[in-house]
Enzyme design. Structure first.
Site, PDB file in Angstrom:
ATOM      1  CD  GLN A 253      -2.956  -1.233   0.352  1.00 42.22           C
ATOM      2  OE1 GLN A 253      -3.227  -0.225  -0.315  1.00 42.22           O
ATOM      3  NE2 GLN A 253      -3.626  -2.364   0.213  1.00 42.22           N
TER       4      GLN A 253
ATOM      5  CE1 TYR B 238      -7.277 -11.164  -7.469  1.00 41.25           C
ATOM      6  CE2 TYR B 238      -9.130 -11.449  -5.960  1.00 41.25           C
ATOM      7  CZ  TYR B 238      -8.595 -11.530  -7.235  1.00 41.25           C
ATOM      8  OH  TYR B 238      -9.381 -11.969  -8.269  1.00 41.25           O
TER       9      TYR B 238
ATOM     10  CG  ASP C 186      -6.778  -5.354  -1.171  1.00 40.61           C
ATOM     11  OD1 ASP C 186      -7.205  -4.536  -2.008  1.00 40.61           O
ATOM     12  OD2 ASP C 186      -5.812  -5.113  -0.412  1.00 40.61           O
TER      13      ASP C 186
ATOM     14  CB  CYS D 280      -7.628   0.684  -5.292  1.00 41.54           C
ATOM     15  SG  CYS D 280      -7.112  -0.483  -6.564  1.00 41.54           S
TER      16      CYS D 280
HETATM   17  C1  LIG Z   1      -4.305  -4.396  -4.323  1.00 46.21           C
HETATM   18  S1  LIG Z   1      -3.081  -5.632  -4.046  1.00 46.21           S
HETATM   19  C2  LIG Z   1      -3.524  -6.129  -2.416  1.00 46.21           C
HETATM   20  C3  LIG Z   1      -2.465  -6.809  -1.624  1.00 46.21           C
HETATM   21  C4  LIG Z   1      -2.664  -6.859  -0.110  1.00 46.21           C
HETATM   22  N1  LIG Z   1      -4.009  -7.155   0.287  1.00 46.21           N
HETATM   23  C5  LIG Z   1      -2.176  -5.595   0.556  1.00 46.21           C
HETATM   24  O1  LIG Z   1      -2.952  -4.935   1.257  1.00 46.21           O
HETATM   25  O2  LIG Z   1      -0.991  -5.262   0.428  1.00 46.21           O
HETATM   26  C6  LIG Z   1      -3.569  -6.879  -5.104  1.00 46.21           C
HETATM   27  C7  LIG Z   1      -2.816  -8.175  -5.029  1.00 46.21           C
HETATM   28  O3  LIG Z   1      -3.390  -9.059  -5.987  1.00 46.21           O
HETATM   29  C8  LIG Z   1      -2.382  -9.912  -6.502  1.00 46.21           C
HETATM   30  N2  LIG Z   1      -2.943 -10.460  -7.759  1.00 46.21           N
HETATM   31  C9  LIG Z   1      -3.094  -9.862  -8.943  1.00 46.21           C
HETATM   32  N3  LIG Z   1      -3.749 -10.672  -9.800  1.00 46.21           N
HETATM   33  C10 LIG Z   1      -4.025 -11.812  -9.123  1.00 46.21           C
HETATM   34  C11 LIG Z   1      -4.709 -13.033  -9.453  1.00 46.21           C
HETATM   35  N4  LIG Z   1      -5.264 -13.201 -10.644  1.00 46.21           N
HETATM   36  N5  LIG Z   1      -4.814 -13.970  -8.506  1.00 46.21           N
HETATM   37  C12 LIG Z   1      -4.265 -13.795  -7.279  1.00 46.21           C
HETATM   38  N6  LIG Z   1      -3.620 -12.670  -6.906  1.00 46.21           N
HETATM   39  C13 LIG Z   1      -3.503 -11.692  -7.821  1.00 46.21           C
HETATM   40  C14 LIG Z   1      -1.160  -9.042  -6.593  1.00 46.21           C
HETATM   41  O4  LIG Z   1       0.020  -9.825  -6.525  1.00 46.21           O
HETATM   42  C15 LIG Z   1      -1.334  -8.132  -5.361  1.00 46.21           C
HETATM   43  O5  LIG Z   1      -0.638  -8.658  -4.259  1.00 46.21           O
END
Ligand SMILES: C[S@@+](CC[C@H](N)C(=O)[O-])C[C@H]1O[C@@H](n2cnc3c(N)ncnc32)[C@H](O)[C@@H]1O
Length: 337
Positions: A169, A198, A267, A293
């Site tokens: 973040q 996520y 998330d 977001c």
């Molecule tokens: C907005 S971030 C949130 C991360 C965590 N909740 C945080 O607060 O730091 C989104 C996350 O989704 C992961 N991501 C993106 N595409 C994905 C997918 N198809 N399946 C699983 N994870 C995914 C990324 O690696 C990233 O860590």
């Protein structure tokens, strides 16, 4: 160019002000609700027009003096010209508008935005671009034209030096508030078993693990999951099962083996979590906490969840991105059927 007198009435997601010309919405960047302007109509589309402010005829009382010399050319900030109280109010109103228009919720319960502890110098991650002459800067809004930037007033220079290889973040002080709010939401729902998709490096997982019995948490990033596992070992946290898999695969697997969870926490990145909607239908957790977001993809996904029995309890905007139109929200959906 066609010139018209326009009163700016609202803001849209994306940052522009909007006035109405015989019912036609005209989107004008760099304006504030309450502004009276002379507006040039740049382009008419079906259902809306793009405008540009040619002259200020009467400024809104909610205008603020932009602090940054690059504001207006650099695409990083859109709202430095509006006071912070108005930024917070419009974030709440934009979430409400998106949930009504895209999500088809009649009267969504959108709470007042939680302000950021810092409204300048909060950003621990920025993406500078370089041109052929080695100049560093941001792109002008909606273009790849480099605006050379010597100083960025929303950047936290010390934090930027510590950028890791996985998602984190960007507003560290407000992230503490986000973690507390998400944990309180989950605790309030009385969940014991939680699936988190996520999850990244476990930013939200660790505070959640303190208020529930056990968790399964997944992310597709190897480095993020490795970091989370290391952190769990270091702190002797025993009730989280971390998985490095894309969300869709995790959902399919869990649904196939009839796993049950009281609660799902998601998330996802800006494009939302459409890929797991079918999985949610099969898994049917009693509640969902959706951290987003992007209110447009949030509204789209919530509409899909609504179609198979989830009811919107509340959506809480939390301002991670002062001076910009970007909006973070924590939304609770409860299964009613
Ligand atoms: C907005 S971030 C949130 C991360 C965590 N909740 C945080 O607060 O730091 C989104 C996350 O989704 C992961 N991501 C993106 N595409 C994905 C997918 N198809 N399946 C699983 N994870 C995914 C990324 O690696 C990233 O860590």
């Amino acid at each position: 160019m066609e010139k018209v007198r326009l009163k700016i009435e609202k803001l849209i997601y994306g940052g522009s002000g909007t006035g109405f010309l015989e019912g036609l919405p005209v989107f004008v960047p760099m304006t504030v609700p309450g502004d009276e302007i002379e507006c040039g109509i740049v382009k008419r589309h079906r259902g809306y027009a793009e405008g540009v402010m040619l002259k200020m005829l009467g400024p809104s009382p909610n205008r603020a003096l932009p602090k940054c010399e690059h504001f207006g050319r650099c695409g990083g900030c859109q709202w430095q010209h509006m006071d912070y109280a108005s930024q917070l109010l419009w974030k709440q109103l934009i979430v409400e508008e998106q949930l009504k228009r895209i999500g088809k919720f009649e009267a969504p319960n959108v709470l007042p935005s939680i302000p950021s502890p810092k409204i300048w110098g909060y950003r621990s991650r920025i993406k500078l671009h370089k041109d052929g002459q080695g100049r560093a800067g941001f792109y002008a809004g909606g273009t790849h034209d480099l605006i050379e930037v010597k100083e960025c007033l929303i950047a936290d220079v010390e934090a930027i030096k510590r950028t890791p290889s996985f998602f984190t973040q960007i507003n560290q002080e407000q992230n503490e508030v986000l973690r507390t709010e998400v944990a309180a939401a989950v605790k309030g729902l009385g969940a014991e078993t939680v699936l988190e998709l996520y999850c990244g490096n476990g930013n939200l997982t660790f505070p959640l693990a303190k208020v529930v019995k056990n968790m399964t948490a997944a992310d597709s990033s190897r480095s993020a999951i490795d970091n989370a596992v290391k952190e769990a070992r270091k702190n002797r946290v025993k009730n989280i099962n971390f998985i490095c898999q894309p969300s869709k695969a995790v959902m399919n697997h869990l649904a196939r083996f009839h796993n049950k969870f009281d609660l799902l926490v998601v998330d996802p990145p800006r494009n939302g979590c459409k890929e797991i909607i079918e999985g949610i239908k099969r898994l049917r957790p009693e509640a969902i906490v959706y951290i987003s977001c992007n209110p447009s993809t949030l509204a789209r996904d919530l509409k899909d969840m609504g179609a198979f029995g989830y009811v919107l309890e509340s959506s809480q905007p939390i301002d991670m991105f002062p001076q910009t139109f970007h909006i973070e929200t924590i939304t609770k959906m409860i299964l009613k059927q």
